[in-house]
Design an enzyme around this catalytic site. Structure first.
Site: not given
Length: 777
Positions: A49, A52, A470
């Protein structure tokens, strides 16, 4: 369309140094676009999980001068720190109760084996648990609800059937809980293990000490109460909870592995062997033997092993696995090819230009991996929340049980309500909401030639209102092209072009290249020019077929006494169109005018339309004159044009637009736009080859297709929406389920099933990004 000639921007902050900004992402974390000795990647096993993952982070953070980010979804840790000791880091992780291994991009065997072992173990336990739970639930519920069918010792039979489920099958949850308790911490597994143990323990104690014979109603099933003496129904709860949790964990692990495969699929495109030509002999060798400059033979159907240039052969190359383009690209001598693509037909001889970690494929895979290490701010918050949720839920379950008991509710029912609260509040879905969506979104983008560097790009994409493009190399091809050839004397147009191209054969100027290209397209043979002479910055002259041919600007013609009256109209029209003028004269008489200029990319107009469809305003930046900018802007269909902008002033324009209250995305060619890309709220670099490693961009487009820009924004927005939906569901689910469980309206079995399904739903929703279609693909 508005056109503006720009020379300077009077922004007091216009000249501030952006070097620090470009060296950090917008979340404030260091950007590590290349792996250095100060960065260590570890594969982590044993995490169940988000709590952890946070525990592993804290363990690694205890090393001197070290910080770490751990991703639960990818099961990987990135450790930052000068001279990080791999052995010390691995030892620290193992002391925290988890496994660790140095991550190797070229060999992910350890991580895959750990995942496969876990999936196999979960599947085996799930099958056994389900096979025992189904009959146990049938027997227990029937006998609990119908006292007349009970037989002597029926409770003992149920206990024996439930024992392997709550011990061996549920062992992953118990093992994680014991490991956490040894280190003074708790996790989602603690909640599951407590729920299973409490349910089974209460049933056994009830049978041994006769708690269920008090005459009080038994367990509440959601539609009524069981008869007295039915406390053994908690065996059913313990078994069902174990099965539901195992099923949820199994499908979650499989889904996360599938999501990881989406991200890792890019790296798997690389060839493992290569056919190298040495001394006119071909030999098949491991890819590690290939070096830059080697000659490589690629047969039909084979994967191209490196970036290279075609020396011999013609073939159609399938690039769909990297760019998403379904139509193969024809290549011939002089063409460049990318490693990881496939030659569908034809035999080719290549010269390797970029190999190994320097190849475009390797850099794409590395950037996609690094996107996972850059934890989003919302994910950091979620991880902190889950760290407090687990102990909070345990306390809440105890309080709920106590409150119901003190209000006169039979303890059996109060206990069941406490179990429901314990189970329903597991925040597994919260821990998976962000990383799984980011993982799949980044992986999907990488397969389409769109590299999303991190969650900050996703957040920025949702706020963008203006896209600045650009001109040269981004909106236009960056190559000079002949737009018109006009004869102004009795000499035909093709003769004007023929003699001009013959003179330009001796020049290396971009205008000369455009004239030669057009001549080769129209004319088969060119006469040989003699007595060539260059006039730097103006043109050239030579003798062609015995006549003196002068090719160059109107100023050059005037210097040589060539009258331009006959060409005055053509020259004026070319000036109005902001194109470069090339006048051609033969023996002192003007015979024609060639108009040369840059052209917009074929897909530019469609890209601008797609951006408008997304509600985005478009702006063109160009250093050209106002006339040239207006012409390109009109052809492309942009909303606004800033002309006369020098490269150093691009960032000033970005900041001026931001000062006006707009959120700006800058699209540049990835070479000279780094400051502007860093200044923008969202930087998109249209890059190829080694330019892919641009540090200033948030999103990198690695295919020659301007339509990838609106596609990149669409993908980023879709991924962002998926993350928000996941988080909304996860928070909403817990917010709604907890009160329902606390007031006694949720059966523990339903709570266990709902909690498992919520995690699977979050991962499955993230996986939908894998099937996202862009531009009708």
């Amino acid at each position: 369309m508005t056109t503006r000639a720009t020379t300077s921007i009077s922004d007091p902050n216009a000249r501030r140094d952006l070097s620090e900004r470009s060296a950090r992402d917008r979340s404030g974390e260091p950007v590590n676009d290349t792996i250095s000795d100060d960065v260590l990647d570890l594969d982590i096993s044993g995490m169940t999980c988000a709590a952890c993952a946070r525990r592993v982070e804290r363990a690694l953070g205890q090393l001197d001068g070290v910080s770490a980010t751990v991703n639960y979804a990818t099961e990987r840790a990135r450790v930052y720190g000068a001279g990080t000791d791999a052995a010390a880091a691995i030892s620290r992780v193992e002391k925290a109760g988890y496994g660790a291994h140095i991550h190797d991009d070229a060999d992910d065997t350890w991580s895959k084996r750990a995942t496969e072992n876990r999936i196999t173990s979960l599947r085996r336990r799930l099958v056994v648990s389900a096979l025992l739970t189904v009959p146990l639930m049938d027997i227990t519920i029937v006998l609990a609800l119908v006292p007349g069918w009970r037989f002597p010792g029926w409770e003992a039979v149920c206990v024996i059937a439930a024992l392997p489920i709550v011990t061996w099958a549920a062992w992953p949850f118990h093992r994680a809980t014991l490991r956490n308790l040894r280190h003074g911490s708790v996790s989602m597994d603690t909640l599951v293990s407590l729920g299973i143990t409490a349910s089974f323990g209460w049933a056994v104690l009830s049978l041994i000490f006769g708690f269920g014979d008090s005459g009080d109603p038994g367990f509440w099933l959601g539609f009524g109460m069981t008869p007295a003496g039915a406390s053994s129904i908690y065996l059913d709860v313990a078994a069902g909870m174990t099965t539901f949790q195992l099923a949820g964990r199994y499908f979650e692990t499989r889904s996360r592995r599938k999501a990881g495969d989406v991200l890792g699929a890019l790296g798997e495109l690389a060839a493992t062997h290569v056919r190298i030509r040495r001394d006119d002999a071909d030999s098949v060798e491991p890819i590690a033997a290939l070096t830059s400059g080697d000659e490589v033979v690629v047969l039909p159907g084979e994967t191209i092993p490196c970036d290279g240039e075609v020396i011999e052969g013609i073939a159609a190359v399938d690039t769909s696995m990297m760019t998403g383009e379904p139509v193969p690209v024809d290549v011939s001598p002089g063409s460049t090819v990318t490693g990881g693509t496939v030659s569908t037909n034809g035999r080719m001889l290549l010269r390797a230009t970029s190999v190994g970690a320097h190849s475009q494929l390797a850099q794409m895979a590395a950037l996609a991996e690094q996107a996972q290490a850059r934890k989003a701010g919302v994910q950091t918050l979620v991880d902190r929340i889950t760290g407090y949720v687990v102990p909070g839920v345990i306390v809440l379950a105890i309080l709920v049980t106590a409150v119901w008991t003190f209000t006169g509710t039979p303890f059996t029912r109060a206990f069941g309500i406490g179990i429901s609260v314990l189970i329903i509040a597991c925040p597994c879905a919260l821990g998976l909401a962000t990383p799984t969506a980011l993982m799949v979104g980044v992986g999907r983008g990488a397969r389409l030639g769109i590299l999303i560097k991190g969650h900050d790009a996703l957040e920025a994409s949702g706020m963008i209102s203006t896209v600045v493009l650009d001109k040269t190399g981004t909106l236009t091809t960056g190559r000079m092209t002949v737009h018109a050839v006009t004869a102004v004397a009795e000499v035909p147009e093709h003769e004007v072009l023929r003699v001009a191209a013959s003179v330009e054969l001796g020049s290396e100027h971009a205008v000369a290249a455009a004239v030669l290209s057009e001549a080769k397209r129209r004319i088969v043979d060119l006469p040989k020019a003699r007595d060539f002479a260059a006039h730097p910055g103006q043109g050239a002259e030579a003798r062609v077929d015995g006549a003196v041919v002068l090719v160059g600007s109107p100023a050059l013609m005037r210097e040589h006494g060539v009258a331009l009256d006959a060409a005055a109209t053509q020259i004026r029209d070319a000036i109005d169109s902001a194109r470069t003028i090339v006048v051609v004269s033969i023996d002192g008489r003007a015979v024609g005018v060639i108009e040369v200029g840059d052209t917009i990319k074929p897909d530019a107009v469609m890209a601008i339309r797609a951006l408008r469809a997304q509600g985005i305003r478009t702006v063109l930046l160009t250093g050209d004159s106002e006339q040239a900018g207006r012409r390109i802007g009109t052809e492309a269909g942009v909303d606004d044009v800033y002309a006369g902008v020098l490269p150093a002033q691009k960032a000033d324009v970005i900041r001026q637009l931001q000062h006006d209250g707009t959120k700006v995305a800058m699209v540049g060619d990835g070479i000279n736009d780094s400051v502007a890309l860093a200044a923008a709220d969202l930087g998109l670099a249209v890059a190829t080859g080694t330019d892919i490693a641009m540090k200033s961009a948030d999103i990198i487009v690695v295919r020659d297709d301007l339509l990838a820009v609106p596609e990149a924004i669409a993908l980023a927005r879709r991924t962002r929406r998926t993350i928000r939906w996941n988080l909304g569901w996860a928070f909403g689910y817990n917010a709604a389920a907890l009160p329902i469980a606390a007031i006694g309206l949720l059966n523990p079995l339903i709570a266990a099933a709902a909690m498992s399904l919520s995690s699977v739903l979050v991962v499955s929703n993230s996986l939908r990004l894998q099937k996202m279609r862009l531009r009708g693909r």
